[in-house]
Design a protein around this motif. Structure first.
Motif, PDB file in Angstrom:
ATOM      1  N   GLY A   1       0.792  -1.223   0.000  1.00  0.00           N
ATOM      2  CA  GLY A   1       0.000   0.000   0.000  1.00  0.00           C
ATOM      3  C   GLY A   1       0.826   1.276   0.000  1.00  0.00           C
ATOM      4  O   GLY A   1       0.273   2.362   0.040  1.00  0.00           O
ATOM      5  N   TYR A   2       2.155   1.152  -0.041  1.00  0.00           N
ATOM      6  CA  TYR A   2       3.027   2.323  -0.037  1.00  0.00           C
ATOM      7  C   TYR A   2       4.088   2.191  -1.117  1.00  0.00           C
ATOM      8  O   TYR A   2       4.431   1.092  -1.531  1.00  0.00           O
ATOM      9  N   LYS A   3       4.603   3.337  -1.570  1.00  0.00           N
ATOM     10  CA  LYS A   3       5.708   3.328  -2.522  1.00  0.00           C
ATOM     11  C   LYS A   3       6.867   4.134  -1.939  1.00  0.00           C
ATOM     12  O   LYS A   3       6.655   5.120  -1.230  1.00  0.00           O
TER      13      LYS A   3
ATOM     14  N   TYR B   1       8.324   6.939   2.545  1.00  0.00           N
ATOM     15  CA  TYR B   1       7.297   6.266   1.750  1.00  0.00           C
ATOM     16  C   TYR B   1       6.042   7.128   1.722  1.00  0.00           C
ATOM     17  O   TYR B   1       5.822   7.948   2.602  1.00  0.00           O
ATOM     18  N   ALA B   2       5.205   6.898   0.710  1.00  0.00           N
ATOM     19  CA  ALA B   2       3.914   7.583   0.621  1.00  0.00           C
ATOM     20  C   ALA B   2       2.861   6.558   0.221  1.00  0.00           C
ATOM     21  O   ALA B   2       3.183   5.544  -0.412  1.00  0.00           O
ATOM     22  N   PRO B   3       1.598   6.824   0.575  1.00  0.00           N
ATOM     23  CA  PRO B   3       0.550   5.895   0.146  1.00  0.00           C
ATOM     24  C   PRO B   3       0.565   5.735  -1.370  1.00  0.00           C
ATOM     25  O   PRO B   3       0.747   6.694  -2.113  1.00  0.00           O
ATOM     26  N   ASP B   4       0.400   4.517  -1.823  1.00  0.00           N
ATOM     27  CA  ASP B   4       0.404   4.215  -3.252  1.00  0.00           C
ATOM     28  C   ASP B   4      -1.039   4.148  -3.733  1.00  0.00           C
ATOM     29  O   ASP B   4      -1.741   3.179  -3.487  1.00  0.00           O
ATOM     30  N   TYR B   5      -1.490   5.202  -4.365  1.00  0.00           N
ATOM     31  CA  TYR B   5      -2.860   5.244  -4.843  1.00  0.00           C
ATOM     32  C   TYR B   5      -2.897   5.900  -6.204  1.00  0.00           C
ATOM     33  O   TYR B   5      -1.963   6.573  -6.616  1.00  0.00           O
ATOM     34  N   THR B   6      -3.989   5.681  -6.890  1.00  0.00           N
ATOM     35  CA  THR B   6      -4.204   6.281  -8.194  1.00  0.00           C
ATOM     36  C   THR B   6      -5.394   7.217  -8.086  1.00  0.00           C
ATOM     37  O   THR B   6      -6.441   6.837  -7.563  1.00  0.00           O
ATOM     38  N   GLN B   7      -5.219   8.423  -8.570  1.00  0.00           N
ATOM     39  CA  GLN B   7      -6.302   9.397  -8.519  1.00  0.00           C
ATOM     40  C   GLN B   7      -7.137   9.270  -9.782  1.00  0.00           C
ATOM     41  O   GLN B   7      -6.606   9.206 -10.887  1.00  0.00           O
TER      42      GLN B   7
END
Length: 76
Positions: A10-12, A45-51
């Protein structure tokens, strides 16, 4: 010493820490040269999400508690 970046679900990984907000990192590996605190290795790290963007159309009906129309409907 030697460290490595982790795969965190869940993170990159973004970068090594380089400021007061993230923390300033010493290198990923090296030799500790002084007793005590030689520094900290900081992986950022940051949350890995797609907007995604979606347009939604809605109609607003203005009625009183008896169901009488009190204003023209609005579409947004």
């Amino acid at each position: 010493y030697s460290t490595e970046q982790l795969d965190v679900a869940g993170y990159k990984f973004l970068k090594m820490g380089d400021n007061d907000t993230t923390g300033v990192s010493i290198g990923r590996s090296g030799t500790l040269t002084k007793p005590g605190d030689n520094g900290t290795v900081v992986y950022v790290y940051a949350p890995d999400y797609t907007q995604t963007t979606k347009t939604i159309n809605e109609t607003i009906n203005y009625v009183d508690n008896k169901g009488n129309v009190i204003a023209d409907k609005a579409t947004a």
